[in-house]
Motif scaffolding. Structure first.
Motif, PDB file in Angstrom:
ATOM      1  N   UNK B  19       0.120  88.924 -87.496  1.00  0.00           N
ATOM      2  CA  UNK B  19      -1.171  89.319 -86.583  1.00  0.00           C
ATOM      3  C   UNK B  19      -0.327  90.109 -85.908  1.00  0.00           C
ATOM      4  N   UNK B  20      -1.218  90.525 -84.531  1.00  0.00           N
ATOM      5  CA  UNK B  20      -0.853  92.001 -84.403  1.00  0.00           C
ATOM      6  C   UNK B  20      -1.278  92.164 -82.539  1.00  0.00           C
ATOM      7  N   UNK B  21      -0.074  91.612 -81.590  1.00  0.00           N
ATOM      8  CA  UNK B  21      -0.997  91.740 -80.898  1.00  0.00           C
ATOM      9  C   UNK B  21      -0.615  93.166 -79.676  1.00  0.00           C
ATOM     10  N   UNK B  22      -1.427  93.563 -79.105  1.00  0.00           N
ATOM     11  CA  UNK B  22      -2.118  95.129 -78.392  1.00  0.00           C
ATOM     12  C   UNK B  22      -1.452  94.964 -76.638  1.00  0.00           C
ATOM     13  N   UNK B  23      -1.216  95.808 -76.966  1.00  0.00           N
ATOM     14  CA  UNK B  23      -0.900  96.644 -74.948  1.00  0.00           C
ATOM     15  C   UNK B  23      -1.600  97.383 -75.113  1.00  0.00           C
ATOM     16  N   UNK B  24      -1.998  97.862 -73.605  1.00  0.00           N
ATOM     17  CA  UNK B  24      -2.528  99.399 -73.199  1.00  0.00           C
ATOM     18  C   UNK B  24      -1.885  99.482 -71.696  1.00  0.00           C
ATOM     19  N   UNK B  25      -2.221 100.834 -71.200  1.00  0.00           N
ATOM     20  CA  UNK B  25      -1.274 101.172 -69.875  1.00  0.00           C
ATOM     21  C   UNK B  25      -2.285 102.632 -69.841  1.00  0.00           C
ATOM     22  N   UNK B  26      -2.796 103.629 -68.652  1.00  0.00           N
ATOM     23  CA  UNK B  26      -2.990 104.166 -68.545  1.00  0.00           C
ATOM     24  C   UNK B  26      -2.636 105.167 -67.272  1.00  0.00           C
ATOM     25  N   UNK B  27      -1.402 104.751 -67.024  1.00  0.00           N
ATOM     26  CA  UNK B  27      -0.986 105.173 -66.125  1.00  0.00           C
ATOM     27  C   UNK B  27      -0.217 106.291 -65.565  1.00  0.00           C
ATOM     28  N   UNK B  28      -0.470 106.879 -67.417  1.00  0.00           N
ATOM     29  CA  UNK B  28       0.970 107.201 -67.540  1.00  0.00           C
ATOM     30  C   UNK B  28       2.105 107.224 -67.508  1.00  0.00           C
ATOM     31  N   UNK B  32       7.948 102.153 -72.978  1.00  0.00           N
ATOM     32  CA  UNK B  32       7.009 100.747 -73.086  1.00  0.00           C
ATOM     33  C   UNK B  32       7.938  99.712 -73.620  1.00  0.00           C
ATOM     34  N   UNK B  33       7.403  98.725 -72.834  1.00  0.00           N
ATOM     35  CA  UNK B  33       8.631  97.268 -72.764  1.00  0.00           C
ATOM     36  C   UNK B  33       7.947  96.127 -73.412  1.00  0.00           C
ATOM     37  N   UNK B  34       8.299  95.366 -74.444  1.00  0.00           N
ATOM     38  CA  UNK B  34       7.797  93.987 -75.281  1.00  0.00           C
ATOM     39  C   UNK B  34       8.738  93.113 -74.151  1.00  0.00           C
ATOM     40  N   UNK B  35       8.278  91.740 -73.650  1.00  0.00           N
ATOM     41  CA  UNK B  35       9.527  91.551 -73.233  1.00  0.00           C
ATOM     42  C   UNK B  35       9.068  89.321 -73.867  1.00  0.00           C
ATOM     43  N   UNK B  36       9.961  88.303 -73.890  1.00  0.00           N
ATOM     44  CA  UNK B  36       9.738  86.879 -74.691  1.00  0.00           C
ATOM     45  C   UNK B  36       9.701  86.554 -73.423  1.00  0.00           C
ATOM     46  N   UNK B  95       7.402 104.161 -64.790  1.00  0.00           N
ATOM     47  CA  UNK B  95       6.860 105.967 -65.337  1.00  0.00           C
ATOM     48  C   UNK B  95       8.280 106.138 -66.356  1.00  0.00           C
ATOM     49  N   UNK B  96       9.715 105.546 -65.748  1.00  0.00           N
ATOM     50  CA  UNK B  96      10.930 106.267 -66.593  1.00  0.00           C
ATOM     51  C   UNK B  96      11.687 105.077 -65.959  1.00  0.00           C
ATOM     52  N   UNK B  97      13.090 104.821 -66.591  1.00  0.00           N
ATOM     53  CA  UNK B  97      14.156 104.247 -66.775  1.00  0.00           C
ATOM     54  C   UNK B  97      14.500 104.065 -64.892  1.00  0.00           C
ATOM     55  N   UNK B  98      14.804 102.776 -64.789  1.00  0.00           N
ATOM     56  CA  UNK B  98      14.421 102.612 -63.441  1.00  0.00           C
ATOM     57  C   UNK B  98      14.013 103.099 -62.419  1.00  0.00           C
TER      58      UNK B  98
END
Lengths: 111, 112
Positions: B19-28, B32-36, B95-98
């Motif tokens: 299976x696949x999990x999907x994630x989308x953002x339109x903030x530019x 992007x991160x995956x957490x459990x 947006x970026x690190x930190x």
């Protein structure tokens, strides 16, 4: 039943009182901190952030205090409301993409 | 708009499924991160993509395979999972690190 070690620290406050949630962070090099609110079954919600060149930052009903000397962060919520009931996490990072979360505190607002 | 959208909200899968999990953002946002997240525990970092390249893999087992098709999308491919992999999987972006990191509502995964 619940197992030892799975209990979140809990803060119970009366509605209308002020709440103070504390966090001890681990890395003295951390330079950016975020407080998140997580309600049951939902993702963490950004509340407020602070950089290490500041000691205090205020938002709407919330204030974050940073004490770098003792590596301590606190979140103050003024006039706590039932909708503030949630688990609160602090997160730290040191100029990287690694945002490390604290263990969390459950806030219970008593009517 | 500070919205990170994750699909599906709930997923039940067998140990032999893919299976696949999907994630989308339109903030530019460029990261992007995956957490459990297990019950009553803080989120634990799994993967980070920055500028569409995998920049952090926190020694995650190969049965989890991330993919970043473009700067707005992040997938997590799942194969041969174990029951102990059952958890809330959270996607985030910044947006970026930190900088401010915003989370989606998560996918509640149950492996049977």
């Amino acid at each position: 039943g619940e197992s030892v070690g799975l209990h979140l620290p809990t803060l119970s406050v009366q509605e209308g009182d002020n709440s103070i949630i504390n966090c001890a962070y681990s890395n003295s090099a951390s330079d950016y901190f975020i407080w998140y609110k997580q309600e049951s079954g939902k993702g963490p919600q950004f509340i407020i952030d602070i950089r290490s060149n500041m000691d205090k930052r205020q938002g709407q009903r919330v204030t974050v205090l940073l004490n770098k000397t003792v590596k301590h962060l606190s979140l103050q919520i003024a006039a706590t409301q039932p909708g503030d009931s949630a688990v609160y996490f602090c997160a730290e990072t040191f100029g990287t993409y690694k945002y490390i979360f604290g263990t969390g505190t459950r806030l219970k607002v008593l009517a | 708009d500070t919205e990170v959208t994750q699909t599906p909200k709930h997923l039940v899968m067998g140990m032999t499924n893919k299976k696949s999990l999907k994630c989308e953002q339109h903030m530019g946002h460029r990261a992007m991160y995956w957490y459990k997240q297990k019950a009553k525990k803080p989120p634990e970092l799994m993967f980070v993509y920055s500028y569409e390249k995998l920049s952090i893999n926190e020694s995650v087992p190969s049965r989890f395979s991330p993919e970043c098709p473009n700067s707005s999308l992040l997938n997590l491919h799942l194969h041969a999972l174990q029951p102990e992999d059952s958890a809330l999987y959270l996607c985030a972006s910044s947006q970026d690190a930190g900088t401010e990191a915003f989370f989606g509502q998560g996918t509640r995964l149950t492996v049977v």
